[in-house]
Structures are given as structure tokens and as C-alpha cells.
Motif scaffolding. Structure first.
Motif, PDB file in Angstrom:
ATOM      1  N   PHE A 112       0.854  -1.195   0.000  1.00  0.00           N
ATOM      2  CA  PHE A 112       0.000   0.000   0.000  1.00  0.00           C
ATOM      3  C   PHE A 112       0.883   1.236   0.000  1.00  0.00           C
ATOM      4  CE2 PHE A 112      -3.096  -3.090   1.668  1.00  0.00           C
ATOM      5  CZ  PHE A 112      -4.161  -2.814   0.816  1.00  0.00           C
ATOM      6  N   PHE A 142     -10.226  -4.564   1.969  1.00  0.00           N
ATOM      7  CA  PHE A 142      -9.660  -3.210   1.968  1.00  0.00           C
ATOM      8  C   PHE A 142     -10.543  -2.257   1.164  1.00  0.00           C
ATOM      9  CE2 PHE A 142      -6.071  -6.170   2.322  1.00  0.00           C
ATOM     10  CZ  PHE A 142      -5.487  -5.711   3.489  1.00  0.00           C
ATOM     11  N   LEU A 172     -10.656   1.883  -0.475  1.00  0.00           N
ATOM     12  CA  LEU A 172     -10.197   3.249  -0.698  1.00  0.00           C
ATOM     13  C   LEU A 172     -11.424   4.053  -1.097  1.00  0.00           C
ATOM     14  CD1 LEU A 172      -6.998   2.571  -2.901  1.00  0.00           C
ATOM     15  CD2 LEU A 172      -7.213   2.569  -0.385  1.00  0.00           C
ATOM     16  N   TRP A 224      -7.686   5.155   3.467  1.00  0.00           N
ATOM     17  CA  TRP A 224      -7.458   3.693   3.419  1.00  0.00           C
ATOM     18  C   TRP A 224      -8.177   3.092   4.609  1.00  0.00           C
ATOM     19  CZ3 TRP A 224      -5.201   0.345   6.989  1.00  0.00           C
ATOM     20  CH2 TRP A 224      -4.785  -0.915   6.524  1.00  0.00           C
ATOM     21  N   ARG A 246      -5.174   4.107  -6.354  1.00  0.00           N
ATOM     22  CA  ARG A 246      -5.814   5.198  -5.633  1.00  0.00           C
ATOM     23  C   ARG A 246      -7.293   5.300  -6.031  1.00  0.00           C
ATOM     24  NH1 ARG A 246      -1.103   9.732  -6.690  1.00  0.00           N
ATOM     25  NH2 ARG A 246       0.224   9.170  -4.902  1.00  0.00           N
TER      26      ARG A 246
END
Lengths: 436, 436, 436
Positions: B146, B244, B246, B258, B405
């Protein structure tokens, strides 16, 4: 380690379980005589998974009856203990200590219905300040004979507390001699006075030899350590079927210990303990020291605390897994091995942390666990023999076989301990051998 | 909506469940490096239904081991963390961070028993202030890469909290772009200053077009809204396998978000979040704003609160379903859509109110739920492929595919967003494109 | 006593249980009209095991809808009650009191999806200050007709409380006439004034004759006691299907009682009660006396207490089994039979102490339990007839059969009570016969 089947067999004590059936063959101590007054409030009791009430009737007899009234199942706990029985507050039905329905005011006078509405009642006897009950079938066997039963009140001190775990992992802790060197130890030797001989021996030989001898009443367990002058220090404890323990005594003119681990249900155990001197009254210091080590500090020996609405409500300690037994990490870092301040709570913490019912399929037992292995075997074999062959253990009808003591002596290293200490382990009136 | 079978598959994470087996193939972040000190107290951890302890040994290495000592099953939580390992307070058995038994003082010296009594231990690594573990089989894969991992501490802020629900409904909330216009909205426009362009766009087009693109690492999700001058406002978020997220950035010189939703067990999830700037330290205002929005106000970022006796004890928020998340109906009537004051708690309230494990057989998903559908499909397909065909997802061995991103831009309305923003979504050193 | 099967049938009320199916055929009162304001906060309700929300919309209509939004299962409890419906705070979906989805702002305008996303809603009506709902199939039957429904507010007082037991053991207590002489009695006669005639009759004949008469609407139960001058004192109560009770009135110009025991789920019941005078307003003293006897003292009749996050949160009494209903043993010894101070709590204590669901396989019913036996039979027979023969009980479509009263009279001992009091038990406008 045990198989999952044997673990269930060892730990489950409810009605109709093999272990529960075995335990119901023995007399069970559960109450101090002083907990119930004639015509006073009943006490909630749970034993072997059964909800019960204990009360003392007008004439002083102890009753132990099922909690629910057989009429409409209301709890007799709210009942009136008066004029020879406990009376349900719903409709006034009244039961005596033998479970007979002795009044049924809501039914027509002279009705025979009363005779059909008895309640489960277990016979109780009082001996030496404790109340015992027999929850088994047939005629009750003789009460086991313990040394302290004949002593005057002044010679004995008692404690009582609940522990929130299955009974078997608590009982096992009693015969785990090796943990004393760790769980209960201090990080620095006491600064007051010279170290005792026992401390020196334990420090110099940290790998005792364990010996385990089956007996008529249970198991006798000894730990042997090297001692000065070609001697051996032998410390022996006694397991007496099915849940009694005599741990080791200390020093000259020793007080004698006694303890019992009574299953409340599969997830709770009530621990009753005694410290007594066979020949003389306990001093105030001895009494205080014993209560301090064995009783939760938030339980008053005078039962000043109000009971909760749970069984054995007066004896529920505050330190528990949910508060980490108030472990203090700074104390653990600098002063004691555990960081847990009360002695009894050190044991309770590790035993409770195993889970409500320890999963023994994941254990790895070592040489220091011989006593635990022997005790499990004895209990499992007895439960299986009763279930499969209807064999009632012989000690049940041999009350005097319980007249034994634990021991701690120095012997020449070539002398066999079990034979050499036989007389010391027997209860002999007016004799209290010095120990080490 | 899901079938009952797929709902169980999606939500159950214990050992030997298909989803639990899949999740164990990934590295899992769970602890701040600052939570454990060398030779300090261990921390209770539960991950994927397994009770564990995290500790830092004398030399600074992190251990993550099973909570129960393999000897007699006492909890190592009470243990002594000293001289290269955690030592059980019951009998002194000691284990290093790799799970090897390195001392067994209650057993005879030189015994080979020590080698048979290792403890489950999961490998851990520290990166950028977080501790990660791998609970899967075989050799551990590379750590996912990351963007924030290489940044200095000054550039990153972290938060952590427990949420008392199944992990999947919490994760889903992260990619639910449409709820922002309702759950988190105010009833009146801010009185301080003119409305932002984004606010105006969102107000003028309340029915964004959703687009969902499967990627090598997960799913890229975009919401497109009409904007002035024949433009479209495209906001894209990233789901990275397996947990995860974003979410979208805001404005010029944006901070980057994050977050990870780690299943504690089937009924709890621990949420770790970061806000970072790729090129410069966060200002104090940025740091405070992030902590205020993402952290329960009763959890101190300095961990001043004492831990409870439950896993992740320091990170358990007070607002919960049992106190209605302190919803204020008057505030709801006059000021905010939800009446719940803390931003994170608005999400937690609706997610928790679905029930511990949301019953997705009773759902009715609409066009705004495309992202959620795509994420479930990805997770279910991966779990089934692993279970049925032993296929390990490819992203696990491709750590750099995580170097992406999220984005928020204005594009001419005829330009295809995914292709046009490809470079902006890649992590490029020393570049932090302005957003809208 | 019941078989285990019949006990389950009598006590289980969830969807698809036989008793739950029967109860859903009747109108169910559950809310005071005053509990919900137009566009005010919704109230959590659980009925027959279903989680619901009650709210009053902008135009004053009452809605009773499933708690979970059909979109993603968030709770509508947190919702916004505004402009003709309750709106989920997650994505703004909005439902009217009929369960129709009337707004779905997160979906494209004009989408037909709205029509597929209705929510379960049960029809409600308000009558005399109470809200009633019908949770059954087909068209709703007429509302049962109770005497107080036409009275002005000044003539009626209401109470409401939760009880933490299965509904059936609570309902049974209502028709248990014999317990009054025990549970609710004082140890000494009142010192203020001479004893009433009823007290003297009850004292002189403690074994009343019970008579039980099946009726079109339920069961009429009478207790007959010897009275002076060759008379009999007949006190009759009414059980009206499936959970209504009219207990006996007292004295000249009597107030009339009404009560209903609504199953919340299998382990909780909500009790709504009324006291009313058919011809005149209640005095302040009458109102206070009724509220004192029937309402927990910690529940304010003005609902000042904040609701908890549980259903019927405002009506949860503090006295409970866990605090022994604050029984005072000294009061029990010297003043009252029970030692429990609040009248309602005396009943709640014995009923709750039977266990959550009383195990009727262990009962021993006597002659004083004839009414209870008759009521169980009526309920079980109706549930079985509906399940097996699809027979809907006739009283459901005969609302005026509920226009009956309870009674208390003196009759010559040779006169048959049921026939002689028929006119007194019927509701006759402008008539309120004196009782004894």
C-alpha cells in the motif's frame, strides 16, 4: 489429554449423566449450619444441576427441597418458613423437611389430594457445623468420617466460595503440586527472617519425583525432593472420593487442611474448606491467616453481604475473568509471579481461564501431572463401573476409611515413603505428628 | 438478495468455513505497533473466530499465539512476558514468538517433552506502524503493497474501533455511495461560506449513474453525475480483496483514505483506518478532523482507557444498539438527517441495526446497489474457487497490484471515465493529482 | 398438568405456530393512542414474536410496520417520521402506514422498483384511547365490542406494564380466584373501621365452590361461598377469547375492570388494564388507587421515563426475579403474606418464578384450578380446530358477544347463580347494578 467422550463424562454432573449418577451416591456438604435459622429465610441452593432450597424448620430440622411448588410450579423461595414447614405464597401449600405436603388450604378439608402432592426432598444431616445431603437412590449410606467432625468449634475454621468453572478442573488444581513453585511464588525471597528449610529444599530441587498410590478411599500423592544429609523431603496429599482433598501440612504442631469441591452445575463449583487443629483451639492469627488465604476479601466470613438472587448468593466473589481477577501488571513485574493479589484468586484465575469446561482433548500432560491423571482415572472408572456393572464404590460404605491425613516429612533417601509414613497418615486420637 | 446458503458462505469466517479459509490466505492487519511494548502486557486478540494473544518480546519481535497454554489450557493472557517469550503463570511453560516451547521448568531437565508442546503461532510483520499476520497454510505470500507503507509517520493518521456486527455488512457500507446523500446529510446547507461545487453537483443530480469494473485486485466503482459545462463528475472508490477500501478523495491537494474491515468473529469486526498525504505531513487540523470523523469520541487515540477483558478491549465504543447510538430526535427533526452525532456512528447504527448477521434473503437491491452486488460476487466466487478447485486468488502473489488510488474528477461527458482516469488511479511517486 | 406437546402448543406464539396462528385471527390492543404523536418518534413494538414499529403519520393515522427496511434490512426505528410516512435514514426509502413504498430517492425517478418494495404493515384502529391491530390473513373481522369503548376519557383509567414470562402463565393467574386469600393477604385485619361483609364471608368460608360455564365468547367462572341468612356469595369473572379478562367488581356503584394479556414473544407479555365506571367520571381517589395497585411504581403513568432500546421500553418494571421483587422478609414475617410491597408485583413474582415457560408437565392441579383447566381447554381446542379443520372461532365475527360484565352478588342458597345473574352480566346502557 482425554477423548471428547471421557471429557464429557468427567465434567457433566446433571441428573442421569454417568458422573452425576456416581456423585449422587455420596454425601454432599453444601451449607454451614449457621446459614439457616429456624423459621428464617430459605437459601437458594443448586447441586448437581438441580435447583433446590435449604431451610431450617421451627424445630430446627434442615430441609432441602426442590425449588418449585408441585402445585403450579411457583418458586418456594418466596415462601413462608413457619410452624414446621415451608409454605408457598401463591396458594399456601406447605411442605415439611421430608417433602410431605402438610397443609393445602386452597383444597377442601379432608381431601386426599394432599397425599399425592409431595415435593422432592433430600435427607440432610449436620455434623461439625456443616450440613450434608444425600441425593442418591435407596437408603442413604453412612456419613464419611472426617477427623474434624468430632472437634469443638474452637478448633476449626471454615471458608466457602463459588468458582465459575466446571468442578473437575478446579478439583484437579488441588493436586497439582508443581504449580506452587510458579503461580503462588514471589519474585524475591521474603526479607523478614531467614529462609525456611522447606523453601531451601524447594529452591534446590525444582524437579520433584512424583509418586501416586491408589487407596481404598481414593489416591495418595507424594512429591519427593532431595534434602540435606542424604535425606528426602516427602510431601503427600490425599484425594478422597469423589471430591475431597487433604493438601499438605506445614511445620511442627501443624494445622490440618480439608477441602471439598461440590459441583453446583456443569459451569459452577462451590468450594468449602476447613483448617483445624486436632488437639487445641486455633489462635486468632491462625484463623485470620486461613481466612485471608482461602476466602475472597469481598465475602465476609460473617455473611454480612446480602445474598444475590442466584444460588449460593452470599459466596460469589467479585474477582472474576471479566475483570481479569484484578491482575496488576506492575506487581507482576516487580513482586509476585502472577500479579494477582489474593491467594485463592491465583488458582481461580488459571482454572477459570481454561474455559467453562476445559477442553482436555487439547492438553499435553507431563510428568508433573501424574496425580491428575490418576484422579481422573479413578473417577472415570467408578462412573463407568456404576453405569455398566452397577458397582457401588466400596468406600461409600466404609466411612472410617476417610480417617486419614496428609503429611510432610524428612526421610533417609533409601527409605520407601509410603510404607514409612503409614502410621502418620492414619488419624490417631490425641496425636498430631510434627511435620516439616 | 442472497440465498441462505450464500449468505452463510459470505458471513461465516471461522476455521474450516469456505470464507474463513479464503481470508486466511491474505495478510491481516490487526494491531498498532504502539500497542505492545517489549516485555509488556500481552493484548487480547480475536481474529476469524480464533482467540489469540499478541505480545512484543524482549528483542522487539511481535508474537501472535493461541491464547490457551497447550499444557493444561490455562490462558497465557495472565502470563509473564519476559526474556524472549511469554510464560504461563500456572507452571511456567514459556513460548517464543514462533510458538516453540523454550522453557518447561516443571518437567525434568533435558526432557524431550518440550519439543512436543509447541503452541499455534502466526507470523507477524510490522509495516508503517501496523502489525500484520498471516494465518494461512504453506509459506506466507508477500505483504500487499500500500502507498502509505513507505511514508514517514508524520504523513499518516490512524484510527481503530470495534463494531458489533458481522464483517460483511460493515464492508458493504463502505461502497454504498448513495447513502451519503441521506444518512450523513444535514437538513440545511452550511451557513459558513458558499456551497462547494461538489455539493451543488450532488444536489442537482441525485441519481448518479453507477459503473462497476472488475480489476485484478478487486473492484473499481464509479458514480457519475451531471456537472456544469457539459461535464460529468466521476467519483471512484476501490475495493481491494478481501477487505480493503479506498473511498473517494476530496478537492485539490487531497489526503488519501485507506480502511480495512477485519472479521473478529462472525459477530464482530475491527475497523482500522488511515488518512495520509503522499507528499507532506498532515496538518494538526487535518489529523484532528480525521480522528473526529472516524473514531469514537470515548476512545482516546492515545489509548488512555484501560482495556476490558475482551479482545480489542481498548477499541470498544460506548455508542451501540442498546443505547440507540445516542440518537437525538430533536436534532434529527431540526438539524441532521440521522440525529446521531458522530459520523462513524451513523454508519455503525444502520449496519448494526440489520441484526448481527444481516439476513440477505429478505433484501431488495436496487440500481444503487451495483457495487455491493459486485463485491459479494467477487468474494463468493473466490471462496468457492478455493474450496472447489483449490485456486488461490492471483492478487495474493501480486503485492504491487495494491498500489492504486481512488479518484474524483470532472470529465467531458463523452469521455469514458475508466480509461481517462487510469493514470490518476495508479500510485505514482511524488505525484498527488488534484481532485474535485 | 399438560403433556409436553400441549404445553408447547399453549405457550408458543410465533409465526406458524398453532397458537400464534389462532391469536393472529383476533384484534390485538398494544398501544395507548397517546404514546405516538403525529410525525413523532416511532415506538418499538414486538407482538407474537414479530419485531415491529408503531408510528403516527402526519395526518394522524397509525402505522404498525416491520422493523427492518426491505431494501438492505436497516432498522426503520432510527427513521424519520415525516410527511406521510416513515423514512429509512440509510437511503431515504419511505413507507406509508399501509406499507406502500412512497419514496425511493436513491433509485432513478419513475422506476417501477418502488412498487415491488412494500413493507409488512398491519392495519390499526383506535378506540377509546387504545390502538388495536390485526395481524391475521384475509379481511379483518370487526373489532370486539367492549363496554368502555364508548365512554368518555374521564370515565376510564388505563395501565400498562411488561412481565418477563410467557403469556399463558400470566393469563392463568387472572382466573385463579383462590390465591387472593394467600398471596395478596395481610397477616392482621385492617385496624381502620369494621371488617366488610365480603371479608367476613371469605374468612368464614375458605373453601368456595367453583363453577365454570363455557360461553360463546369464552368461559364464565364463579366462586360460591356461604353467607349469612341462608344466602350464598357468588363472585363471577369472565375469560373472553383469546386473552381478555374481567375480574370481579366490589360493592355498590362499582367500577368495572378490564384487562388483556398480549404475548410479546414466548418469554414476555405486555399487560394492558382499565378501570372504568359506566355512568360517571372516576374520582381522583379511584384513579390513583387503581394506578397504585396495577402499575409498577417506577413506571410513570405520564410516561416520563425515557424508553429503553427494547420493545415497550417505557413499560418495563424494575422489580424482577433478579432482585427478588424486593421481597422484605421482615415485612413478610410481621405484616403481609408475601413481603412484596406492590400488589401487581406479588402476582408477577409467583408467575415469573415458575420459569420463563412454566413446565406444566410437573403440575398437580386441584379443585381450585377448575377455571385454569377450562381456559386452557378452550384455547387448545380452538388452536387445534383452526389448524386441523380450518375452523375460525365464532366469537371473532360476533363483536357484541363481548358486551358482558363480571359480577358479585348475594343469592338465596337454593337459587342457581348462572341463570339468576344472566341480566346482571349483560351490558345494559345506563345501568350499573350494585355489587357486594
Amino acid at each position: 489429554m482425554l477423548t471428547a467422550e471421557d471429557n464429557a463424562l468427567l465434567t457433566q454432573v446433571g441428573p442421569d449423566t454417568p458422573m452425576g449418577t456416581l456423585l449422587r451416591r455420596y454425601w454432599i456438604p453444601f451449607l454451614f449450619s449457621s446459614e439457616v435459622d429456624a423459621d428464617g429465610a430459605p437459601e437458594r441452593v443448586r447441586l448437581l444441576g438441580e435447583d433446590l432450597l435449604a431451610f431450617r424448620d421451627t424445630s430446627g430440622r434442615i430441609g432441602l427441597v426442590a425449588e418449585q411448588c408441585p402445585h403450579r410450579r411457583a418458586s418456594l423461595y418466596f415462601g413462608r418458613n413457619e410452624e414446621g414447614g415451608i409454605r408457598c405464597i401463591y396458594h399456601g401449600w406447605k411442605f415439611d423437611v421430608a417433602g410431605a405436603c402438610v397443609d393445602q388450604p386452597s383444597e377442601p378439608e379432608g381431601s386426599a389430594f394432599k397425599d399425592k402432592t409431595s415435593i422432592v426432598a433430600y435427607p440432610c444431616v449436620e455434623r461439625g457445623g456443616l450440613v450434608w445431603t444425600y441425593m442418591g437412590p435407596e437408603v442413604e449410606p453412612p456419613l464419611p468420617h472426617f477427623e474434624w467432625m468430632e472437634l469443638p468449634e474452637s478448633h476449626v475454621a471454615f471458608t466457602k466460595r463459588m468458582q465459575y468453572t466446571n468442578w473437575a478442573q478446579a478439583l484437579e488444581g488441588e493436586f497439582d503440586q508443581s504449580h506452587v513453585s510458579y503461580l503462588h511464588s514471589s519474585l524475591k525471597p521474603s526479607s523478614t527472617g531467614p529462609r525456611s528449610l522447606v523453601d531451601r529444599i524447594r529452591n534446590d530441587d525444582r524437579h520433584p519425583v512424583f509418586d501416586v498410590v491408589p487407596t481404598s478411599y481414593g489416591v495418595c500423592i507424594a512429591a519427593g525432593r532431595n534434602a540435606p544429609d542424604a535425606q528426602r523431603y516427602w510431601r503427600s496429599t490425599q484425594f478422597l472420593m469423589p471430591f475431597f482433598a487433604l493438601t499438605g501440612p506445614y511445620g511442627p504442631d501443624p494445622k490440618r487442611p480439608w477441602r471439598v469441591w461440590v459441583p453446583v452445575d456443569d459451569e459452577n463449583v462451590v468450594v468449602l474448606g476447613a483448617s483445624f487443629h486436632p488437639l487445641r483451639p486455633l489462635t486468632e492469627a491462625e484463623r485470620t491467616d486461613f481466612l485471608t488465604r482461602s476466602s475472597p476479601s469481598n465475602i465476609s466470613p460473617q455473611f454480612r453481604e446480602p445474598p444475590s438472587s442466584k444460588p449460593f448468593g452470599r459466596f460469589r466473589p467479585l474477582p472474576a475473568l471479566e475483570n481479569d481477577f484484578f491482575q496488576d501488571r506492575e506487581v507482576q513485574r516487580t513482586q509476585t509471579y502472577s500479579g494477582i493479589s489474593e491467594f485463592w484468586a491465583q488458582d481461580a484465575a488459571v482454572q477459570t481461564s481454561m474455559g467453562m469446561i476445559c477442553d482436555r482433548t487439547g492438553e499435553h500432560l507431563g510428568t508433573s501431572d501424574l496425580a491428575i491423571i490418576a484422579i481422573r482415572r479413578r473417577l472415570l472408572a467408578a462412573a463407568k463401573a456404576l453405569r455398566e456393572e452397577h458397582v457401588v464404590p466400596s468406600e461409600i460404605n466404609d466411612p472410617d476409611c476417610y480417617l486419614v491425613r496428609s503429611d510432610a516429612v524428612l526421610l533417609p533417601e533409601t527409605v520407601p515413603w509410603f510404607e514409612a509414613t503409614a502410621a502418620r497418615r492414619r488419624v490417631t486420637p490425641d496425636v498430631n505428628p510434627d511435620c516439616v
